[in-house]
Design an enzyme around this catalytic site. Structure first.
Site, PDB file in Angstrom:
ATOM      1  N   LYS A  58       0.836  -1.195   0.000  1.00  0.00           N
ATOM      2  CA  LYS A  58       0.000   0.000   0.000  1.00  0.00           C
ATOM      3  C   LYS A  58       0.878   1.254   0.000  1.00  0.00           C
ATOM      4  O   LYS A  58       1.891   1.308   0.698  1.00  0.00           O
ATOM      5  CB  LYS A  58      -0.909  -0.030   1.229  1.00  0.00           C
ATOM      6  CG  LYS A  58      -2.001   1.025   1.262  1.00  0.00           C
ATOM      7  CD  LYS A  58      -2.897   0.798   2.472  1.00  0.00           C
ATOM      8  CE  LYS A  58      -4.066   1.766   2.533  1.00  0.00           C
ATOM      9  NZ  LYS A  58      -4.958   1.472   3.689  1.00  0.00           N
ATOM     10  N   SER A 136      -9.728   1.334   2.840  1.00  0.00           N
ATOM     11  CA  SER A 136      -8.950   2.136   1.918  1.00  0.00           C
ATOM     12  C   SER A 136      -7.868   1.338   1.166  1.00  0.00           C
ATOM     13  O   SER A 136      -7.256   1.852   0.240  1.00  0.00           O
ATOM     14  CB  SER A 136      -8.271   3.273   2.690  1.00  0.00           C
ATOM     15  OG  SER A 136      -7.333   2.754   3.647  1.00  0.00           O
ATOM     16  N   SER A 160     -10.030  -0.684   7.045  1.00  0.00           N
ATOM     17  CA  SER A 160      -9.401  -0.461   5.745  1.00  0.00           C
ATOM     18  C   SER A 160      -8.700  -1.662   5.136  1.00  0.00           C
ATOM     19  O   SER A 160      -8.338  -1.639   3.967  1.00  0.00           O
ATOM     20  CB  SER A 160      -8.421   0.711   5.831  1.00  0.00           C
ATOM     21  OG  SER A 160      -9.116   1.932   5.889  1.00  0.00           O
TER      22      SER A 160
END
Length: 327
Positions: A58, A136, A160
Site C-alpha cells: 500500500k 482504503s 481499511s
C-alpha cells in the site's frame, strides 16, 4: 525444486493482460528487480513459508525508490523513499518478493476505495459492473483477488483492510495495535492505525503473520476443541443481509462441529467504543494534526471527499477529543 521466477512471470503476465485497468490497482512496479530476486530464491531452493510470494505494498508504506504518495496528488512530487518500512523489510527477509505499490483511498480516509487522482479500483467479483472494491486498501485487495499478487500489505484504521477484503472475496487480517511495527507507515490516526495483511485465504494470512512476527508455525493445524467464542448476535444479526446471515450461520455450525463452545452474550463495549470514536471525532482530529501545514498551503490538491473531512478536525474542542480517548 521451487520455481519462483515462473510464478512471478505468471503474476506479471496477468498484470499486463489486464492492461490500463491495472493502473487503478498498482501505481508502481519493479519487474526486473523482482525477477532477479526470484532467480536468487530459486538458486537457493528457498522453502520458507512466504519465499517467492509476490507482494503489493500500500502506498503509505515506504519502499526504497518509490514515492510514498498515500494515494494523493499532494505528495506526488515528494522525493522517493530511501529505505523500506519495517514490515517491507520483514517480508523481504522472509523471502517475499515486492513487485508493486498498490493504490488506495487518499490518505486512507474512506471505506469505499474511491480515488480521484489515481483512479478507483472496482471489485473483481463484478468484472462487467461498476462495483466498488472497498477501502482504503482498495488496490491491494483487488490485486489479490485478481491473482496479480499473493500478498497485499495494507493498513487498517476502522476497516481499511477488512472491508476491501470482504468486498473482493479474499481474506483480510487486522492484528492488535502494537503487534506489528509501524515504522515507515504514514498515519491517518495514530490511535487506531495498524498494518494489516490481505491474502487469498486465512491460511496464507497466518503464514505471513509467522514470517513477520515469528509466532507459531506456518502450515500447522490448530485444535479448536474446547475453545470458547463469544457471539454477540444482538449486535450483529439485525442488520445482516440474508445471504451473509446464512454464511455466518454456516460458520457457527462448522465451529460447533469442530468442538468450539459458542457463548452468546452482549458486548456493549463494542458499540460504546464506536460511539466514542464518532462523538469525539478522534480520527479527524488526529488527521488534522498531521495535515495542518499541508492543508494551509495545498488544500486545493486534496480529494474533495477527503480534504474537508480532515479539515473538520480543527474545530473539535480539545476536551471533547480528550474525553473520547479516556472513554
Amino acid at each position: 525444486m521451487t520455481d519462483h521466477l515462473e510464478h512471478l512471470r505468471t503474476c506479471i503476465g496477468r498484470i499486463d493482460d489486464l492492461g490500463v485497468a491495472a493502473d487503478t490497482l498498482l501505481s508502481s512496479r519493479r519487474d526486473d528487480a523482482a525477477a532477479a530476486e526470484a532467480v536468487a530464491l530459486d538458486a537457493a531452493d528457498d522453502a520458507r513459508p512466504v519465499a517467492g510470494r509476490v507482494v503489493a505494498v500500500k502506498a503509505l508504506f515506504d519502499v526504497s525508490g518509490w514515492v510514498t504518495h498515500c494515494g494523493s496528488a499532494v505528495l506526488a512530487a515528494k522525493p522517493p523513499a530511501t529505505g523500506d518500512a519495517d514490515l517491507v523489510s520483514a517480508l523481504r527477509d522472509a523471502g517475499a518478493i515486492v513487485l508493486a505499490q498498490s493504490n488506495m483511498t487518499e490518505f486512507a480516509y474512506g471505506a469505499l476505495g474511491l480515488n480521484s487522482t489515481y483512479g478507483t479500483p472496482t471489485s473483481p467479483l463484478y468484472p462487467d459492473g461498476d462495483r466498488i472494491s472497498g477501502g482504503s486498501t482498495s488496490g491491494g485487495a483487488a490485486a489479490v483477488s485478481r491473482r496479480l499478487v499473493d500478498i497485499s500489505l495494507g493498513s487498517d484504521t476502522s476497516g481499511s483492510v477488512r472491508i476491501p477484503a470482504a468486498f473482493c472475496g479474499v481474506a483480510g487480517f487486522k492484528p492488535s495495535k502494537g503487534r506489528y511495527s509501524e515504522v515507515g507507515m504514514a498515519y491517518l490516526s495514530p490511535t487506531f492505525d495498524v498494518p494489516g495483511v490481505i491474502t487469498a485465504s486465512a491460511v496464507v494470512c497466518r503464514d505471513v503473520h509467522v514470517a513477520i512476527s515469528g509466532d507459531g508455525h506456518a502450515g500447522s493445524t490448530v485444535d479448536l476443541a474446547g475453545l470458547v467464542l463469544a457471539v454477540p448476535r444482538a449486535l450483529i444479526e439485525p442488520d445482516l443481509d440474508p445471504v451473509i446471515g446464512a454464511g455466518f450461520g454456516a460458520w457457527i455450525d462448522a465451529l460447533l462441529a469442530a468442538g468450539v463452545r459458542i457463548v452468546e452474550r452482549d458486548l456493549p463495549s463494542w458499540s460504546d467504543a464506536t460511539a466514542a470514536t464518532r462523538d469525539g471525532s478522534i480520527i479527524s482530529v488526529e488527521a488534522f494534526a498531521i495535515h495542518r501545514e499541508r492543508l494551509a498551503t495545498s488544500a486545493a490538491q486534496y480529494d474533495r471527499r477527503v480534504g474537508p473531512r480532515i479539515a473538520n478536525g480543527e474545530h473539535v474542542a480539545a476536551h471533547v477529543y480528550a474525553a473520547a480517548l479516556m472513554r
